[in-house]
Scaffold this motif. Structure first.
Motif, PDB file in Angstrom:
ATOM      1  N   MET A 142      64.926  38.710  25.588  1.00 31.53           N
ATOM      2  CA  MET A 142      64.859  39.216  24.120  1.00 31.53           C
ATOM      3  C   MET A 142      64.698  39.112  23.052  1.00 31.53           C
ATOM      4  O   MET A 142      64.027  39.441  21.463  1.00 31.53           O
ATOM      5  N   VAL A 143      65.524  37.642  23.166  1.00 32.54           N
ATOM      6  CA  VAL A 143      66.006  36.630  21.651  1.00 32.54           C
ATOM      7  C   VAL A 143      65.063  35.983  21.335  1.00 32.54           C
ATOM      8  O   VAL A 143      64.611  35.936  20.447  1.00 32.54           O
ATOM      9  N   VAL A 144      64.523  35.352  22.077  1.00 34.90           N
ATOM     10  CA  VAL A 144      63.833  34.431  22.105  1.00 34.90           C
ATOM     11  C   VAL A 144      62.106  35.489  21.823  1.00 34.90           C
ATOM     12  O   VAL A 144      61.042  34.566  20.873  1.00 34.90           O
ATOM     13  N   LEU A 145      61.979  36.982  21.738  1.00 31.07           N
ATOM     14  CA  LEU A 145      60.900  37.186  21.648  1.00 31.07           C
ATOM     15  C   LEU A 145      61.523  37.796  19.585  1.00 31.07           C
ATOM     16  O   LEU A 145      60.042  37.009  19.436  1.00 31.07           O
ATOM     17  N   THR A 146      62.058  37.522  19.026  1.00 31.32           N
ATOM     18  CA  THR A 146      62.305  37.043  18.020  1.00 31.32           C
ATOM     19  C   THR A 146      62.488  35.317  17.274  1.00 31.32           C
ATOM     20  O   THR A 146      62.913  35.692  15.749  1.00 31.32           O
ATOM     21  N   LEU A 199      60.527  48.378  24.067  1.00 32.43           N
ATOM     22  CA  LEU A 199      60.140  47.287  24.167  1.00 32.43           C
ATOM     23  C   LEU A 199      58.672  48.026  23.305  1.00 32.43           C
ATOM     24  O   LEU A 199      58.027  47.221  22.299  1.00 32.43           O
ATOM     25  N   ASN A 200      58.729  48.882  23.629  1.00 31.46           N
ATOM     26  CA  ASN A 200      56.963  48.476  23.967  1.00 31.46           C
ATOM     27  C   ASN A 200      56.137  51.037  23.313  1.00 31.46           C
ATOM     28  O   ASN A 200      55.778  50.676  22.760  1.00 31.46           O
ATOM     29  N   LEU A 202      61.254  43.663  17.023  1.00 29.03           N
ATOM     30  CA  LEU A 202      61.552  41.890  18.222  1.00 29.03           C
ATOM     31  C   LEU A 202      60.081  41.444  17.968  1.00 29.03           C
ATOM     32  O   LEU A 202      59.707  40.409  17.677  1.00 29.03           O
ATOM     33  N   PHE A 203      58.636  41.934  18.137  1.00 28.58           N
ATOM     34  CA  PHE A 203      57.319  41.865  17.914  1.00 28.58           C
ATOM     35  C   PHE A 203      57.489  40.636  16.820  1.00 28.58           C
ATOM     36  O   PHE A 203      56.599  39.697  16.460  1.00 28.58           O
TER      37      PHE A 203
END
Length: 319
Positions: free
Chosen positions: A62-66, A183-184, A192-193
């Motif tokens: 989730m962090v990397v998604l940002t 997330l969706n 986030l995406f």
């Protein structure tokens, strides 16, 4: 829907399917290599390995998604681990206090990461590395060597509920569903995406970028603290360095799960499969007697390959 968007959607689904397929191949190969791999006892061991990996992997994903990175997850695991080992006395109240403080420490460190990154505009790599050092120091202050104790009845109950088949499989399935919906099907997930895809555009669209980033780092800290709690119930004692290897593992899981380390692209289901792959590999290497040192080499090689695959995929998308 634009042609490029459709192509990327199909590509993402195909990659997730490939990750799960690879996990199935690894599982079958392990079963063929070692007969005692397919036993109830070993399946319980796999769940014990998988659940902490899944938690830190989801937080890191989730962090990397940002477009960020969290290098403090291992240190947070160590800190929550020793807090429980020191404060969890042989009373129910002591267990509750220890768990609450461990989770609060994870949330505080995560929030601190997010606040410094967003307010001071410092690169996440530098901030989380520095905070990791602070958390490691705090863990050593709480417990300077392996020791402490855990409420035996609590640890036994916790293991039976969360780490035994079929309970563990059920919990993982429910967690995957809830996180997929997060997330969706929520604004938070869309944010986030959007932030990872293009932060400036996300801000222009009215997304509260800073608040979202602080929250996602705090969530990563909480999940890492939960992973540390799980480890202390496995060991029945604490270790101030128990999480040191898990930061790298969280990145391996994130990359294996198909999440782009550039941000804006990834999935929870792929992350869970990545955690299972890493757990199976570690498990079979232990069963056939491969040294821990070689396991680190193999894990590093997996991360390098996953990163190279991610780079090639990004080039393909741009092309």
């Amino acid at each position: 829907m634009k042609r490029g968007t459709i192509k990327r959607f199909v590509s993402d689904k195909f990659e997730v399917a490939c990750v799960w397929g690879f996990m199935a191949v690894i599982f079958i190969a392990s079963a063929c290599m070692k007969q005692n791999f397919v036993t109830a006892y070993n399946f319980d061991n796999l769940m014990i390995l998988t659940l902490p990996l899944m938690l830190i992997g989801i937080g890191q994903t989730m962090v990397v998604l940002t477009g960020g990175i969290d290098l403090s997850v291992g240190a947070v695991m160590s800190l929550s681990n020793v807090i429980c080992a020191v404060l969890m006395t042989q009373t129910t109240l002591g267990c509750i206090k220890a768990l609450a403080l461990a989770l609060a420490a994870g949330a505080a460190i995560g929030a601190l990461n997010g606040l410094i990154i967003t307010r001071a505009k410092i690169a996440p790599l530098i901030v989380t590395l520095a905070i990791s050092s602070v958390a490691e120091g705090l863990a050593l202050l709480v417990l300077d060597r392996p020791g402490g104790s855990v409420h035996s009845e609590f640890a036994g109950f916790f293991r039976a509920v969360t780490l035994k088949i079929p309970n563990a499989v059920f919990l993982i399935a429910i967690s995957m569903l809830l996180l997929w919906m997060l997330l969706n099907r929520t604004r938070f997930g869309q944010a986030l995406f959007a932030i990872g895809g293009n932060e400036a555009n996300a801000y222009a669209c009215g997304i509260r970028v800073e608040r979202t980033k602080v929250f996602v780092y705090m969530l990563s800290g909480i999940l890492a603290a939960m992973a540390g709690i799980i480890l202390v119930t496995q060991m029945y004692s604490g270790d101030p360095t128990v999480g040191s290897a898990y930061t790298t593992k969280s990145l391996i899981i994130t990359a294996l799960g198909g999440t782009s380390l550039m941000g804006g692209r990834g999935s929870i289901s792929g992350c869970v499969a990545g955690a299972a792959i890493l757990a199976i590999i570690n498990n079979i290497l232990n069963l056939i007697g491969i040294s821990t040192y070689y396991q680190f080499v193999i894990q590093g090689g997996i991360l390098v390959l996953a990163l190279l695959f991610g780079v090639l995929r990004n080039r393909s998308d741009k092309g």
